[in-house]
Structure formats: structure tokens, C-alpha cells
Write a protein that holds these residues in place. Sequence first.
Motif, PDB file in Angstrom:
ATOM      1  N   ARG A  13     -21.209  46.131  47.631  1.00 66.49           N
ATOM      2  CA  ARG A  13     -22.440  46.715  48.189  1.00 66.49           C
ATOM      3  C   ARG A  13     -22.135  47.514  49.447  1.00 66.49           C
ATOM      4  NH1 ARG A  13     -26.965  45.263  45.648  1.00 66.49           N
ATOM      5  NH2 ARG A  13     -27.053  43.294  44.451  1.00 66.49           N
ATOM      6  N   ARG A  14     -21.216  47.020  50.258  1.00 64.59           N
ATOM      7  CA  ARG A  14     -20.825  47.759  51.474  1.00 64.59           C
ATOM      8  C   ARG A  14     -20.237  49.120  51.118  1.00 64.59           C
ATOM      9  NH1 ARG A  14     -16.723  45.187  56.031  1.00 64.59           N
ATOM     10  NH2 ARG A  14     -16.422  47.082  57.290  1.00 64.59           N
ATOM     11  N   PHE A  15     -19.491  49.175  50.016  1.00 67.40           N
ATOM     12  CA  PHE A  15     -18.873  50.432  49.607  1.00 67.40           C
ATOM     13  C   PHE A  15     -19.830  51.340  48.829  1.00 67.40           C
ATOM     14  CE2 PHE A  15     -14.286  48.596  49.618  1.00 67.40           C
ATOM     15  CZ  PHE A  15     -14.130  48.966  50.946  1.00 67.40           C
ATOM     16  N   GLY A  16     -21.008  50.833  48.443  1.00 65.99           N
ATOM     17  CA  GLY A  16     -21.978  51.711  47.804  1.00 65.99           C
ATOM     18  C   GLY A  16     -22.604  51.236  46.524  1.00 65.99           C
ATOM     19  N   ALA A  17     -22.268  50.023  46.058  1.00 67.50           N
ATOM     20  CA  ALA A  17     -22.883  49.523  44.826  1.00 67.50           C
ATOM     21  C   ALA A  17     -24.379  49.294  45.031  1.00 67.50           C
ATOM     22  CB  ALA A  17     -22.214  48.227  44.384  1.00 67.50           C
ATOM     23  N   THR A  18     -25.146  49.651  44.033  1.00 63.17           N
ATOM     24  CA  THR A  18     -26.599  49.450  44.085  1.00 63.17           C
ATOM     25  C   THR A  18     -27.042  48.251  43.258  1.00 63.17           C
ATOM     26  OG1 THR A  18     -26.865  50.994  42.239  1.00 63.17           O
ATOM     27  CG2 THR A  18     -27.056  51.901  44.464  1.00 63.17           C
ATOM     28  N   ASP A  19     -26.222  47.849  42.271  1.00 63.44           N
ATOM     29  CA  ASP A  19     -26.558  46.746  41.373  1.00 63.44           C
ATOM     30  C   ASP A  19     -25.316  45.901  41.135  1.00 63.44           C
ATOM     31  OD1 ASP A  19     -29.402  47.624  40.012  1.00 63.44           O
ATOM     32  OD2 ASP A  19     -28.113  49.360  40.369  1.00 63.44           O
ATOM     33  N   ILE A  20     -25.533  44.615  40.883  1.00 59.95           N
ATOM     34  CA  ILE A  20     -24.454  43.697  40.534  1.00 59.95           C
ATOM     35  C   ILE A  20     -24.751  43.087  39.168  1.00 59.95           C
ATOM     36  CG2 ILE A  20     -23.190  41.605  41.150  1.00 59.95           C
ATOM     37  CD1 ILE A  20     -22.753  43.819  43.174  1.00 59.95           C
ATOM     38  N   VAL A  21     -23.756  43.091  38.297  1.00 60.37           N
ATOM     39  CA  VAL A  21     -23.868  42.444  36.995  1.00 60.37           C
ATOM     40  C   VAL A  21     -22.766  41.389  36.916  1.00 60.37           C
ATOM     41  CG1 VAL A  21     -23.522  42.751  34.515  1.00 60.37           C
ATOM     42  CG2 VAL A  21     -24.952  44.356  35.777  1.00 60.37           C
ATOM     43  N   GLU A  22     -23.140  40.132  36.698  1.00 61.26           N
ATOM     44  CA  GLU A  22     -22.175  39.051  36.636  1.00 61.26           C
ATOM     45  C   GLU A  22     -21.715  38.744  35.210  1.00 61.26           C
ATOM     46  OE1 GLU A  22     -23.325  35.580  38.757  1.00 61.26           O
ATOM     47  OE2 GLU A  22     -23.461  36.622  40.693  1.00 61.26           O
ATOM     48  N   GLU A  23     -22.481  39.165  34.219  1.00 62.60           N
ATOM     49  CA  GLU A  23     -22.112  38.874  32.833  1.00 62.60           C
ATOM     50  C   GLU A  23     -20.857  39.644  32.421  1.00 62.60           C
ATOM     51  OE1 GLU A  23     -26.585  38.380  33.238  1.00 62.60           O
ATOM     52  OE2 GLU A  23     -25.062  39.814  33.914  1.00 62.60           O
ATOM     53  N   ARG A  24     -20.148  39.089  31.446  1.00 64.01           N
ATOM     54  CA  ARG A  24     -18.965  39.747  30.907  1.00 64.01           C
ATOM     55  C   ARG A  24     -19.099  39.906  29.402  1.00 64.01           C
ATOM     56  NH1 ARG A  24     -13.943  36.672  34.027  1.00 64.01           N
ATOM     57  NH2 ARG A  24     -14.413  37.451  36.124  1.00 64.01           N
ATOM     58  N   GLY A  25     -18.157  40.646  28.810  1.00 66.68           N
ATOM     59  CA  GLY A  25     -18.127  40.798  27.365  1.00 66.68           C
ATOM     60  C   GLY A  25     -19.404  41.402  26.822  1.00 66.68           C
ATOM     61  N   ASP A  26     -19.840  40.922  25.674  1.00 64.52           N
ATOM     62  CA  ASP A  26     -21.044  41.462  25.044  1.00 64.52           C
ATOM     63  C   ASP A  26     -22.268  41.285  25.938  1.00 64.52           C
ATOM     64  OD1 ASP A  26     -19.589  42.214  22.839  1.00 64.52           O
ATOM     65  OD2 ASP A  26     -20.126  40.453  21.648  1.00 64.52           O
ATOM     66  N   ALA A  27     -22.313  40.147  26.664  1.00 65.63           N
ATOM     67  CA  ALA A  27     -23.452  39.930  27.558  1.00 65.63           C
ATOM     68  C   ALA A  27     -23.463  40.960  28.686  1.00 65.63           C
ATOM     69  CB  ALA A  27     -23.402  38.515  28.134  1.00 65.63           C
ATOM     70  N   GLY A  28     -22.283  41.321  29.168  1.00 61.94           N
ATOM     71  CA  GLY A  28     -22.200  42.349  30.202  1.00 61.94           C
ATOM     72  C   GLY A  28     -22.636  43.709  29.689  1.00 61.94           C
ATOM     73  N   ILE A  29     -22.226  44.039  28.472  1.00 60.81           N
ATOM     74  CA  ILE A  29     -22.641  45.300  27.860  1.00 60.81           C
ATOM     75  C   ILE A  29     -24.164  45.339  27.710  1.00 60.81           C
ATOM     76  CG2 ILE A  29     -22.546  46.656  25.728  1.00 60.81           C
ATOM     77  CD1 ILE A  29     -19.653  45.563  25.391  1.00 60.81           C
ATOM     78  N   THR A  30     -24.723  44.245  27.233  1.00 63.22           N
ATOM     79  CA  THR A  30     -26.183  44.175  27.060  1.00 63.22           C
ATOM     80  C   THR A  30     -26.895  44.374  28.387  1.00 63.22           C
ATOM     81  OG1 THR A  30     -25.982  42.700  25.154  1.00 63.22           O
ATOM     82  CG2 THR A  30     -28.077  42.676  26.340  1.00 63.22           C
ATOM     83  N   ARG A  31     -26.362  43.742  29.446  1.00 59.16           N
ATOM     84  CA  ARG A  31     -27.011  43.868  30.758  1.00 59.16           C
ATOM     85  C   ARG A  31     -26.926  45.301  31.280  1.00 59.16           C
ATOM     86  NH1 ARG A  31     -31.085  43.301  33.511  1.00 59.16           N
ATOM     87  NH2 ARG A  31     -30.841  42.890  35.735  1.00 59.16           N
ATOM     88  N   ILE A  32     -25.808  45.968  31.093  1.00 66.54           N
ATOM     89  CA  ILE A  32     -25.687  47.368  31.514  1.00 66.54           C
ATOM     90  C   ILE A  32     -26.721  48.223  30.776  1.00 66.54           C
ATOM     91  CG2 ILE A  32     -24.216  49.427  31.450  1.00 66.54           C
ATOM     92  CD1 ILE A  32     -23.343  47.542  33.598  1.00 66.54           C
ATOM     93  N   LYS A  33     -26.872  47.984  29.504  1.00 68.33           N
ATOM     94  CA  LYS A  33     -27.837  48.777  28.733  1.00 68.33           C
ATOM     95  C   LYS A  33     -29.269  48.480  29.166  1.00 68.33           C
ATOM     96  CE  LYS A  33     -24.964  49.850  24.765  1.00 68.33           C
ATOM     97  NZ  LYS A  33     -24.798  49.834  23.300  1.00 68.33           N
TER      98      LYS A  33
END
Length: 340
Positions: free
Chosen positions: A206-226
Motif C-alpha cells: 500500500r505504501r508503494f501504491g497498491a489500492t487493493d489486497i487479494v489474499e486468495e491464491r490459485g483459482d480462488a485468487g483468479i475469481t477474486r481478481i475477476k
Amino acid sequence: MRGVILHGPGNITVEDRDDPVIIEPTDVIIRVAATCVCGSDLWPYRGIQKFPADAPMGHEYVGVVTELGSEVSTLSVGDFVVGSFMASDNTCEICRSGYQSRCVNVHPMGAIGTQATFARIPLADGTLVATPSQPTEAQIPALLAASDVLGTGWFAAIAAQAGPGKTVAVVGDGAVGLLGILAARHLGAERIIAMSRHADRQELARRFGATDIVEERGDAGITRIKELTDGLGAQSVIEAVGTDESMKQAIGATRPGGHIGFVGVNHGVEIDGRGLFAATVHLHGGPAPVRQYLPELIDLIMSGAIDPGPVFDLTLPLEQAAEAYAAMDQRRATKVLLTV
């Protein structure tokens, strides 16, 4: 001089090494001002990647020129310099096209070992960039980051075509992924999604500029990004790990027509051709041509426009290199700076 040696998995020592000498007329010798442990150093440390026995370690460095080869023309004794983890002539056709890490005369600095008090730098005119003035102590960590992880994150962001109006997803919360976030923010990305499960790294993201955090990985991470991108996926994705899971996650998180910048050192990645064909994405990456970006990065650091230095969350003297490796291996540190 003193230098770090890897004797085998988990076996790091600091011991006397011969002082480096000029071998080729294009060489210089530098007194190392700071060096560090890279995430890629952990692969041989963990025994996952084969390495020669009793190997010198380290490929990231900043320092002061102490001796010049007879054909070196752009540097002077006393210059404070930053160099790439790959030495290149910067004149061959590949270098001129912007891919100095694949120079026809390339010398990997890891084979020389820059976790040491002195280092020989081959092809010095093409590899090293002198700072416009002597840096302050506070600027040295940022300049050291430019030697590899900042330049690599920068390349990843550019390869992913991060820019104004873009949503960027970053797979990997190590030093390269974190500095890919910084690069994407500087390049004007509108939204930056950091994929991270570690609270300390999330804070730095976040300090470097991230606006969102996603903790899921794999298929769950892909789903969360979408879910965060109206079902489409990110326009730009940075892959900064190099495993099969991380690459699949990067491809799955990218929208059709999107771009992936992949810079994680490949360990076991197997891409399904039919799946890639259906994904309709652009893949661009590999060993980062850090030398291409060094003049710009040095100017941005020296002017205070960017500060990648906080990526170093632990500083130890060179003599405690074994602890530095253990701290990174055990995830007690993101990246360790070694004072020399």
C-alpha cells in the motif's frame, strides 16, 4: 577480501577470498558499498537449484570505483556506481534493442559474487552507471535496489503495459513484486491489486501504491481478481514468483487482450498450450534488462521522485550473511541489505 560462499544447501559462510584483479582491459574493480540477498539466491540455498560447490554468492551491488582497465573510457576512480546483475557491453545488436540481459557477451554477476568487500565488474562501460554526485547514506539502499529488484519490477510493469487508466494485478509479494507495484504507480496505473497474504508486505504494498489486497491464491485468487474487475480480469499482470501456480494465476487473472510481464525465475512452470491459446493474452518477460533503465532510475532516486529503499526490512553486516539468508528463507525478512 571477505566474501560470502555457499558450500551446500543451508551452508553459508563468510571467509577470505582473493582480492579481485583486472583481467580484461574493459574491467574495473569496485569497493562494494552495499550488497544484498536476492530471492533468487534462495533457490540454491534451499537445494532446489543446482550450484557449483563452494560458490561465491551475490549479484546486486553498488560501490566506488578503485581501479580501471586500460580500455575503460566512461568511468573514473572515485565514481559511485550502480550496475546490473548481468554485465553487458551495451553496444551489440541485442543491447541496442534494449535487452542487455541477453547481450551476446553477457557475464552473469552471480558467477563473480558481489556479496564481498570488492568486486571485478566486466564490460564496465556497458554495465555501470555513475551517479551524478556522491549519494547520501539514506540513498544507498534505494540505489542498491536499482541493481536488480527495482529494475526487474520496472521491466515487469513495462512488459505488462502498466499505465494510465490500467488495472494492474501483481502476483508475488516479494521484493520484485513490491517494486513492480511502485513501478506501476509511477507509470500511472489507476488501480493496483497486490496478491499477498502477509500483513507486513501488504502494508509496504500500500505504501508503494497498491489500492487493493487479494489474499486468495490459485483459482480462488483468479475469481477474486475477476470480481474486482467486472468479471473481465486485469489489463496488466505482473508475475514475480516463477512457479507453475503463480504463472497459471497470472494467466487466469488477465483479461483477453491483456498483458503479462513475467520476471519470476522459472522453476517448474508448465504452460498448457490450448489454455494459453484460449486466454488470448500477451506474454513478455525473462531476465530483466536492468541496464536499460539504470540512468532513469538513478535520476528518479537521486531527485527523490521514488524511494524503493524501504523494500529492505533488515540490515546486517556482511559477516552475518548466514543470518541474512536464514531470515529470508524463514520469511522473517522480505529483503536483507548487507553493509560492507
